[in-house]
Design a protein around this motif. Sequence first.
Motif, PDB file in Angstrom:
ATOM      1  N   ILE A  25       0.832  -1.186   0.000  1.00 53.44           N
ATOM      2  CA  ILE A  25       0.000   0.000   0.000  1.00 53.44           C
ATOM      3  C   ILE A  25       0.876   1.248   0.000  1.00 53.44           C
ATOM      4  O   ILE A  25       0.586   2.215  -0.705  1.00 53.44           O
ATOM      5  N   MET A  26       1.943   1.225   0.789  1.00 54.20           N
ATOM      6  CA  MET A  26       2.810   2.408   0.865  1.00 54.20           C
ATOM      7  C   MET A  26       3.520   2.655  -0.464  1.00 54.20           C
ATOM      8  O   MET A  26       3.713   3.809  -0.856  1.00 54.20           O
ATOM      9  N   SER A  27       3.885   1.604  -1.161  1.00 54.33           N
ATOM     10  CA  SER A  27       4.541   1.764  -2.455  1.00 54.33           C
ATOM     11  C   SER A  27       3.592   2.392  -3.469  1.00 54.33           C
ATOM     12  O   SER A  27       3.971   3.306  -4.216  1.00 54.33           O
ATOM     13  N   ILE A  28       2.360   1.916  -3.486  1.00 53.97           N
ATOM     14  CA  ILE A  28       1.360   2.478  -4.401  1.00 53.97           C
ATOM     15  C   ILE A  28       1.062   3.926  -4.029  1.00 53.97           C
ATOM     16  O   ILE A  28       0.963   4.798  -4.894  1.00 53.97           O
ATOM     17  N   LEU A  29       0.926   4.199  -2.727  1.00 53.00           N
ATOM     18  CA  LEU A  29       0.661   5.557  -2.277  1.00 53.00           C
ATOM     19  C   LEU A  29       1.831   6.483  -2.584  1.00 53.00           C
ATOM     20  O   LEU A  29       1.638   7.644  -2.940  1.00 53.00           O
ATOM     21  N   HIS A  30       3.049   5.961  -2.488  1.00 50.47           N
ATOM     22  CA  HIS A  30       4.235   6.759  -2.824  1.00 50.47           C
ATOM     23  C   HIS A  30       4.218   7.136  -4.304  1.00 50.47           C
ATOM     24  O   HIS A  30       4.496   8.283  -4.664  1.00 50.47           O
ATOM     25  N   ALA A  58       1.515   7.248  -6.260  1.00 52.61           N
ATOM     26  CA  ALA A  58       0.366   8.122  -6.503  1.00 52.61           C
ATOM     27  C   ALA A  58       0.655   9.549  -6.042  1.00 52.61           C
ATOM     28  O   ALA A  58       0.294  10.515  -6.728  1.00 52.61           O
ATOM     29  N   THR A  59       1.318   9.703  -4.902  1.00 53.79           N
ATOM     30  CA  THR A  59       1.641  11.047  -4.437  1.00 53.79           C
ATOM     31  C   THR A  59       2.717  11.681  -5.312  1.00 53.79           C
ATOM     32  O   THR A  59       2.731  12.904  -5.472  1.00 53.79           O
ATOM     33  N   GLY A  60       3.586  10.880  -5.888  1.00 53.52           N
ATOM     34  CA  GLY A  60       4.561  11.421  -6.839  1.00 53.52           C
ATOM     35  C   GLY A  60       3.870  11.983  -8.073  1.00 53.52           C
ATOM     36  O   GLY A  60       4.217  13.068  -8.559  1.00 53.52           O
ATOM     37  N   ILE A  61       2.883  11.265  -8.570  1.00 58.33           N
ATOM     38  CA  ILE A  61       2.104  11.752  -9.720  1.00 58.33           C
ATOM     39  C   ILE A  61       1.302  12.984  -9.317  1.00 58.33           C
ATOM     40  O   ILE A  61       1.246  13.981 -10.050  1.00 58.33           O
ATOM     41  N   GLY A  62       0.684  12.948  -8.144  1.00 54.54           N
ATOM     42  CA  GLY A  62      -0.076  14.098  -7.658  1.00 54.54           C
ATOM     43  C   GLY A  62       0.796  15.322  -7.469  1.00 54.54           C
ATOM     44  O   GLY A  62       0.389  16.444  -7.779  1.00 54.54           O
ATOM     45  N   PHE A 120       1.453  16.957 -10.797  1.00 54.82           N
ATOM     46  CA  PHE A 120       0.352  17.839 -11.180  1.00 54.82           C
ATOM     47  C   PHE A 120       0.346  19.110 -10.331  1.00 54.82           C
ATOM     48  O   PHE A 120      -0.031  20.178 -10.815  1.00 54.82           O
ATOM     49  N   GLY A 121       0.768  18.991  -9.085  1.00 53.67           N
ATOM     50  CA  GLY A 121       0.861  20.166  -8.222  1.00 53.67           C
ATOM     51  C   GLY A 121       1.879  21.161  -8.728  1.00 53.67           C
ATOM     52  O   GLY A 121       1.652  22.376  -8.688  1.00 53.67           O
ATOM     53  N   ILE A 122       2.986  20.666  -9.222  1.00 53.40           N
ATOM     54  CA  ILE A 122       3.991  21.554  -9.798  1.00 53.40           C
ATOM     55  C   ILE A 122       3.440  22.227 -11.046  1.00 53.40           C
ATOM     56  O   ILE A 122       3.744  23.397 -11.320  1.00 53.40           O
ATOM     57  N   LEU A 123       2.596  21.530 -11.792  1.00 48.73           N
ATOM     58  CA  LEU A 123       1.943  22.139 -12.947  1.00 48.73           C
ATOM     59  C   LEU A 123       1.055  23.310 -12.515  1.00 48.73           C
ATOM     60  O   LEU A 123       1.083  24.385 -13.131  1.00 48.73           O
ATOM     61  N   PHE A 179       3.836  13.783   2.194  1.00 50.95           N
ATOM     62  CA  PHE A 179       3.973  12.324   2.200  1.00 50.95           C
ATOM     63  C   PHE A 179       5.236  11.901   1.458  1.00 50.95           C
ATOM     64  O   PHE A 179       6.007  11.066   1.942  1.00 50.95           O
ATOM     65  N   HIS A 180       5.443  12.470   0.290  1.00 51.72           N
ATOM     66  CA  HIS A 180       6.601  12.097  -0.515  1.00 51.72           C
ATOM     67  C   HIS A 180       7.899  12.442   0.216  1.00 51.72           C
ATOM     68  O   HIS A 180       8.849  11.658   0.214  1.00 51.72           O
ATOM     69  N   PHE A 181       7.936  13.598   0.855  1.00 49.90           N
ATOM     70  CA  PHE A 181       9.133  14.031   1.579  1.00 49.90           C
ATOM     71  C   PHE A 181       9.429  13.110   2.759  1.00 49.90           C
ATOM     72  O   PHE A 181      10.558  12.650   2.937  1.00 49.90           O
ATOM     73  N   ILE A 182       8.425  12.839   3.581  1.00 52.04           N
ATOM     74  CA  ILE A 182       8.648  12.006   4.772  1.00 52.04           C
ATOM     75  C   ILE A 182       8.970  10.575   4.376  1.00 52.04           C
ATOM     76  O   ILE A 182       9.829   9.924   4.989  1.00 52.04           O
ATOM     77  N   ASP A 183       8.318  10.045   3.348  1.00 54.17           N
ATOM     78  CA  ASP A 183       8.591   8.678   2.919  1.00 54.17           C
ATOM     79  C   ASP A 183       9.999   8.547   2.336  1.00 54.17           C
ATOM     80  O   ASP A 183      10.674   7.545   2.569  1.00 54.17           O
TER      81      ASP A 183
END
Length: 104
Positions: A1-6, A8-12, A15-18, A59-63
């Motif tokens: 789950i954490m790998s998938i969430l990692h 997904a948050t990378g993709i998110g 889009f945030g940088i966009l 999430f991405h930073f802490i992970d």
Amino acid sequence: IMSILHRATGIGFSFGILFISLWLLALSCGPYYYSIFQLFFFNFFGKIIIIIILFCFSFHFIDEFRKLFWAIGVGLDVQTIKITSYFVIFFSLIISIFIFLYLL
């Protein structure tokens, strides 16, 4: 789950940088374009986007910080991985909420 969430948050976060780039572009083009940007992103929908971007970043930073410890061989047993997974999710939510409330 954490790998998938990692992932997904990378993709998110991408889009945030966009959205951040669009904000800077609208800001540099002048008040007319910035007012159009404000119509879309300074409402309820825009606040939801900001919360999602904040969660993805935190999430991405802490992970990734947790993975730095894994790289040196610390915390690789299953019980520690489970505990730190909950830690990452919990503190990502807390940091996202605090930053959002600070930005209000």
